[in-house]
Design an enzyme around this catalytic site. Structure first.
Site, PDB file in Angstrom:
ATOM      1  N   SER A 193      42.861  33.675  29.731  1.00 47.50           N
ATOM      2  CA  SER A 193      42.196  33.988  30.996  1.00 47.50           C
ATOM      3  C   SER A 193      40.741  34.399  30.855  1.00 47.50           C
ATOM      4  O   SER A 193      40.021  34.420  31.841  1.00 47.50           O
ATOM      5  CB  SER A 193      42.957  35.084  31.713  1.00 47.50           C
ATOM      6  N   HIS A 221      48.863  33.111  33.546  1.00 49.53           N
ATOM      7  CA  HIS A 221      47.783  32.518  34.348  1.00 49.53           C
ATOM      8  C   HIS A 221      48.080  31.085  34.754  1.00 49.53           C
ATOM      9  O   HIS A 221      47.197  30.395  35.270  1.00 49.53           O
ATOM     10  CB  HIS A 221      46.450  32.582  33.596  1.00 49.53           C
ATOM     11  N   LYS A 252      49.810  37.120  39.833  1.00 47.96           N
ATOM     12  CA  LYS A 252      48.638  36.250  39.879  1.00 47.96           C
ATOM     13  C   LYS A 252      48.852  35.131  40.903  1.00 47.96           C
ATOM     14  O   LYS A 252      48.832  35.416  42.086  1.00 47.96           O
ATOM     15  CB  LYS A 252      48.276  35.840  38.463  1.00 47.96           C
ATOM     16  N   THR A 282      62.527  52.697  37.317  1.00 44.09           N
ATOM     17  CA  THR A 282      63.066  52.266  38.610  1.00 44.09           C
ATOM     18  C   THR A 282      62.745  50.792  38.831  1.00 44.09           C
ATOM     19  O   THR A 282      61.639  50.345  38.551  1.00 44.09           O
ATOM     20  CB  THR A 282      62.445  53.117  39.736  1.00 44.09           C
TER      21      THR A 282
HETATM   22  C1  PLP Z   1      47.490  39.881  33.538  1.00 40.69           C
HETATM   23  C2  PLP Z   1      48.142  39.454  32.269  1.00 40.69           C
HETATM   24  C3  PLP Z   1      49.371  39.974  31.874  1.00 40.69           C
HETATM   25  C4  PLP Z   1      50.007  41.118  32.597  1.00 40.69           C
HETATM   26  O1  PLP Z   1      50.575  40.714  33.800  1.00 40.69           O
HETATM   27  P1  PLP Z   1      50.707  41.799  34.962  1.00 40.69           P
HETATM   28  O2  PLP Z   1      51.786  41.262  35.826  1.00 40.69           O
HETATM   29  O3  PLP Z   1      49.383  41.882  35.626  1.00 40.69           O
HETATM   30  O4  PLP Z   1      51.080  43.089  34.309  1.00 40.69           O
HETATM   31  C5  PLP Z   1      50.006  39.449  30.770  1.00 40.69           C
HETATM   32  N1  PLP Z   1      49.439  38.459  30.049  1.00 40.69           N
HETATM   33  C6  PLP Z   1      48.240  37.955  30.373  1.00 40.69           C
HETATM   34  C7  PLP Z   1      47.661  36.865  29.550  1.00 40.69           C
HETATM   35  C8  PLP Z   1      47.541  38.445  31.478  1.00 40.69           C
HETATM   36  O5  PLP Z   1      46.331  37.979  31.761  1.00 40.69           O
END
Ligand code: PLP
Length: 409
Positions: A193, A221, A252, A282
């Site tokens: 990303s 992503h 995302k 939880t």
């Molecule tokens: C954002 C991200 C995560 C974490 O995901 P979240 O649901 O935001 O905690 C894991 N891996 C990558 C590559 C990310 O960019």
């Protein structure tokens, strides 16, 4: 001797970060359903709220405001109330969890799926657990892997071998160095990303087969965005069955919140049984799960959102190209524009926000290496052609005229 001055100590911790120009200022935004990528911004100085256009959101497809997603959330909230009421084990498993996990196993064509609080928790929990459960395990990790994978791998307390980013030769060299009979995991991402490039998934799976390693792919992503049903880059390339464990997020492209893994039933059941970050917290509430499921199901059939983002990203990249702005040319939808210095990066985003009502968050160390500070730009499915033209015009203007940028040249 003087007693330890706690407050002074923490003030100093922050001072150092500020001096380096990488102190994090959060933008107070109010997203308005139906108007994304526009949002109301409330400046910290107390001046009045104003509308801005977001250019750094991960809500790539605008699913966070999709009517089907909102409807599902409303219905679940009205049906079942606000919270899940417990951990998954102690009264916190609902039909919403079960249905979402079925939907995910189907998405990735795997035996089972497990929903967790976030993608971060999913990576941390799964990698630490899988590593710990396999004696003498060696974990091969791409050097650009996300912090959540790094954390999980560290927590596994096994031998860790870091290969140069997307470097197959280096990966093979490291695989060869470990006894073929030892259990191995290769942990990597599809879309990276911060650079917007994509891993050679097929070749990594070939190596995994040759050296008998388990493959763990973070498609955070990519889920929702790539593949005919939103199964990610592995689906797009016809490789889903060759990847053992696929990890993703609802935070995302699905526009909600929560994370998951999918894979062989025994692997998923092991994570369910042994991962602390899954067990002792939880579970997610019905409204969030129902929204996530509506989003996943919608994107299994609808192509409109994927077509829109493709079109917008293409238009955005071509316009940047036309005015010679130095973006990293990856294959993905993410467009990193390299500034190369933290203070300048910060100044640039301040100008964009204060003078043009364009919101971009500067990306500085430690998220990216020093000297590669950047603007990570995302043209979503919800941006208009006018938004894109205005953004590129503004960036071009700032790049060529503004004093803040001279530092870079
Ligand atoms: C954002 C991200 C995560 C974490 O995901 P979240 O649901 O935001 O905690 C894991 N891996 C990558 C590559 C990310 O960019």
């Amino acid at each position: 001797m003087d007693h330890f001055d706690y407050i002074k100590h923490f003030e100093n911790c922050i001072e150092g970060v500020k001096a380096e120009g990488r102190y994090r200022y959060f933008a107070n935004l109010e997203r308005i359903a139906g108007k994304f990528p526009k949002a109301m911004y409330r400046p910290a100085d107390g001046s009045s709220a104003r509308e801005v256009t977001i250019w750094c959101s991960n809500d790539y497809l605008g699913m966070g405001q999709h009517p089907a997603v909102l409807k599902a959330a409303h219905e679940a909230l009205d049906n079942s109330g606000a919270g899940a009421g417990g951990t998954r084990n102690i009264s916190g498993t609902t039909r919403y969890h079960v249905e979402l996990e079925e939907s995910l196993a189907d998405l990735h064509q795997k035996e089972a799926a497990l929903v967790m609080s976030s993608g971060y928790v999913a990576n941390e929990g799964a990698l630490s657990t899988l590593g710990k459960l396999m004696p003498e395990c060696a974990i091969f990790s791409d050097s650009m892997n996300h912090a959540s994978m790094i954390h999980g791998i560290r927590e596994a307390k096994q031998e860790k071998l870091i290969y140069r980013h997307n470097d197959l030769e280096h990966l093979e060299e490291l695989l060869k160095s470990v006894d073929i009979n030892r259990p191995k995991i290769i942990a990597f991402e599809s879309v990276y990303s911060m650079d917007g490039d994509i891993a050679p998934i097929k070749e990594i799976c070939d190596l995994a087969e040759k050296y008998n390693a388990l493959t763990y792919l973070d498609e955070v992503h990519a889920v929702g965005l790539y593949g005919p049903r939103g199964g990610g880059v592995a689906e797009e390339r016809g490789l889903m069955d060759r990847v053992d464990i696929i990890e993703g997020t609802f935070g995302k492209a699905y526009g909600c919140m929560g994370g998951f893994i999918t894979g062989p039933a025994a692997v998923v059941d092991s994570v369910r049984t042994f991962a602390s970050g899954f067990i002792f917290t939880t579970s997610l509430p019905p409204s969030v799960l129902a929204a996530a499921r509506a989003s996943v199901e919608h994107l299994k059939v609808s192509q409109i959102e994927r077509q829109r983002i493709r079109r917008n990203v293409k238009m955005f990249k071509e316009a940047l190209e036309a005015v010679d702005l130095p973006y990293l040319r990856g294959e993905s939808h993410i467009v990193p524009l390299i500034v190369g210095e933290p203070t300048c990066c910060r100044d640039l985003t301040d100008i964009l926000m204060n003078e043009y009502n364009i919101y971009v968050q500067p990306i500085n160390y430690p998220t990216v290496p020093r000297g590669t500070e950047r603007l990570r730009l995302t043209a979503t499915a919800a941006h208009s052609a006018e938004d894109i033209t205005r953004m590129v015009g503004t960036l071009h203007h700032l790049w060529t005229t503004h004093h803040a940028l001279r530092a870079v040249a």
